[in-house]
Design an enzyme around this catalytic site. Structure first.
Site, mmCIF file in Angstrom:
data_model
loop_
_atom_site.group_PDB
_atom_site.id
_atom_site.type_symbol
_atom_site.label_atom_id
_atom_site.label_comp_id
_atom_site.label_asym_id
_atom_site.label_seq_id
_atom_site.Cartn_x
_atom_site.Cartn_y
_atom_site.Cartn_z
ATOM 1 N N LYS A 51 3.986 8.697 9.445
ATOM 2 C CA LYS A 51 3.546 8.065 10.694
ATOM 3 C C LYS A 51 4.432 8.401 11.910
ATOM 4 C CE LYS A 51 0.819 4.531 8.349
ATOM 5 N NZ LYS A 51 -0.596 4.509 8.569
ATOM 6 N N TYR A 87 0.841 -1.196 0.000
ATOM 7 C CA TYR A 87 0.000 0.000 0.000
ATOM 8 C C TYR A 87 0.877 1.248 0.000
ATOM 9 C CZ TYR A 87 -3.457 3.465 1.583
ATOM 10 O OH TYR A 87 -4.277 4.573 1.690
ATOM 11 N N ASP A 95 9.129 2.707 0.534
ATOM 12 C CA ASP A 95 8.053 3.355 1.271
ATOM 13 C C ASP A 95 8.159 2.865 2.717
ATOM 14 O OD1 ASP A 95 5.732 4.120 2.494
ATOM 15 O OD2 ASP A 95 4.424 3.613 0.807
HETATM 16 N N1 PMP Z 1 2.602 3.995 2.583
HETATM 17 C C1 PMP Z 1 2.449 3.074 3.543
HETATM 18 C C2 PMP Z 1 3.400 1.926 3.615
HETATM 19 C C3 PMP Z 1 1.403 3.211 4.473
HETATM 20 O O1 PMP Z 1 1.247 2.277 5.421
HETATM 21 C C4 PMP Z 1 0.546 4.325 4.389
HETATM 22 C C5 PMP Z 1 -0.584 4.535 5.369
HETATM 23 N N2 PMP Z 1 -1.097 3.413 5.960
HETATM 24 C C6 PMP Z 1 0.762 5.249 3.364
HETATM 25 C C7 PMP Z 1 1.802 5.068 2.484
HETATM 26 C C8 PMP Z 1 -0.116 6.453 3.193
HETATM 27 O O2 PMP Z 1 0.126 7.373 4.203
HETATM 28 P P1 PMP Z 1 -1.004 8.435 4.607
HETATM 29 O O3 PMP Z 1 -2.130 7.649 5.190
HETATM 30 O O4 PMP Z 1 -0.309 9.320 5.606
HETATM 31 O O5 PMP Z 1 -1.386 9.163 3.383
#
Ligand code: PMP
Length: 424
Positions: A268, A142, A240
């Site tokens: 995060k 994701y 990521d």
């Molecule tokens: N990349 C990863 C690996 C994530 O876990 C998340 C959020 N769960 C995101 C991107 C997206 O981040 P945001 O919710 O702050 O837009």
């Protein structure tokens, strides 16, 4: 425990708020979405007055627990100075400097507000740097909710095509058709090498540990092989680390595995609950953001959020959070293994003290499709039953642990014990 007031409030509020919630990921929570009155340390208090040991931790950000004193004090003090200045503050320079010390790939930093948009900046930089269009992403990973990456995040396997040639499956109605995205199975270096050899891929983006789906570690040598294939074909490697950054360790998964990507997306735990993300990376790529590649944002480096970021990163850089989480998280992981074994429940607990994954069944997955063979329904039932005993865990199996959880490990394991016994 009853959650009747929460149910009532969500139902009533649905008159004003779409679905009664403000993120797709808050829909479908069992027994129903909750409404919270307060959060402190490891404990959430909901409007029914239930006190819940919280392993959601805001979906990961609250590494230092809810409302840690150092972060609260920094944010509070900043409110007396500025909120938003449409310019620079010393806070963002200091925070960026800490990041460049902690994260191996971080030669330069650009702050953003959410992980989703920092991913977009990464892909734009990669396309600008390579003059290529295609982005390779992996099944089950994701990278935010935007059109160009919300592909094959949790597809039904029957709809996802052959295992070695997955078909991109959209994650939402209304999404633009797949363009410039190629989906591959993760942890298969040979398939990636073959795809990159075509010479048309701008970027490979991945979660270096797949925590959004099944909790899968990279196979030994896989990240190195990806790095090598990207180097050979002039492809930009993007990690990521929105989840793994600061939870696998202070330098993210890249420091733990010793593989440095070209660009890294952080979020995060970077700001312990304040809306801050970052794109960091090699100077040669990040220089593009200082020039022809546009990355904007009204709320980038909002002062209060930056004060919180600096306070959080200062804690992270001290190493103290890891000293607190290591024994608690390890005891929790080992205690869970023992409880499942004693109850005759086949389970797998993998990951790190600050973020790990629990799955039911005999599956030892290497990729998304194998992870789908775990008994996910049984685990979701277990998570729902655990909530009734005052422990809130994600139904998908991820557990986030904070510096505030040490005193709650025993109570958690007791709740797990009782939940498994009453299910038996
Ligand atoms: N990349 C990863 C690996 C994530 O876990 C998340 C959020 N769960 C995101 C991107 C997206 O981040 P945001 O919710 O702050 O837009």
């Amino acid at each position: 425990m009853t959650f009747d007031l929460s149910r009532q409030r969500v139902a009533d509020a649905s008159a004003h708020v779409a679905g009664g919630v403000n993120s797709a990921f808050r829909v479908g929570i069992r027994p129903h979405p909750l409404v919270f009155a307060a959060a402190d340390g490891a404990i959430l208090t909901d409007v029914d007055g239930n006190r819940l040991v919280d392993y959601f931790l805001g979906m990961g950000p609250m590494l230092l627990g809810h409302r840690p004193p150092a972060v609260v004090a920094a944010a509070r003090a900043q409110l007396d100075r500025s909120i938003l200045v449409a310019g620079q503050t010393e806070l963002e320079y200091a925070a960026a400097e800490v990041l460049t010390r902690l994260v191996p790939s971080a030669e330069l930093v650009r702050f953003a507000v959410s992980g989703s948009e920092a991913v977009q900046a990464a892909l734009r930089v990669a396309r600008a740097a390579t003059s290529r269009a295609t982005v390779v992403k992996f099944e089950g990973h994701y990278h935010g909710w935007f059109d160009n990456v919300l592909w094959s995040v949790s597809p039904a396997v029957e709809e996802a095509g052959p295992a070695d040639a997955p078909v991109p499956v959209p994650g939402s109605l209304g999404q633009r058709p797949a363009a410039d995205v190629a989906v591959l199975p993760w942890n298969d270096a040979a398939l990636l090498r073959r795809r990159l050899a075509r010479g048309d891929v701008a970027a490979v983006i991945m979660e270096p540990v797949m925590f959004n789906n099944g909790g899968v570690l990279p196979l030994p040598g896989y990240l190195e092989a990806v790095r090598e294939a990207c180097d050979r074909t002039g492809t930009v490697l993007v990690f990521d680390e929105v989840i793994t950054g600061f939870r696998v360790g202070p330098g993210g998964a890249q420091a733990a595995f010793g593989v440095t990507p070209d660009l890294t997306v952080l979020g995060k735990a970077l700001a312990n609950g304040f809306p801050v993300a970052a794109l960091v990376g090699r100077r040669s790529y990040m220089d593009l953001v200082a020039g022809p590649v546009l990355h904007g944002g009204t709320y980038n480096t909002q002062s209060v959020a930056m004060a919180a970021t600096l306070a959080t990163l200062t804690e992270i850089a001290s190493g103290r959070p890891y000293e607190a989480i290591e024994p608690a998280g390890t005891r929790l992981m080992e205690g869970l293994r023992k409880e499942f074994a004693d109850a005759g429940v086949e389970a797998r607990v993998v990951g790190y003290p600050a973020v790990f994954q629990v799955g039911f069944g005999a599956v030892r997955p290497r990729d998304y499709r194998e992870a789908q063979r775990a008994d996910r329904a049984a685990y979701a039932d277990f998570a729902a039953a655990l909530l009734d005993r005052g422990v809130r865990v994600l139904p998908r199996g991820t557990w986030f642990v904070s510096t505030a959880h040490g005193d709650h490990v025993d109570a958690t394991l007791t709740a797990v014990h009782d939940t498994l016994r009453s299910a038996a």
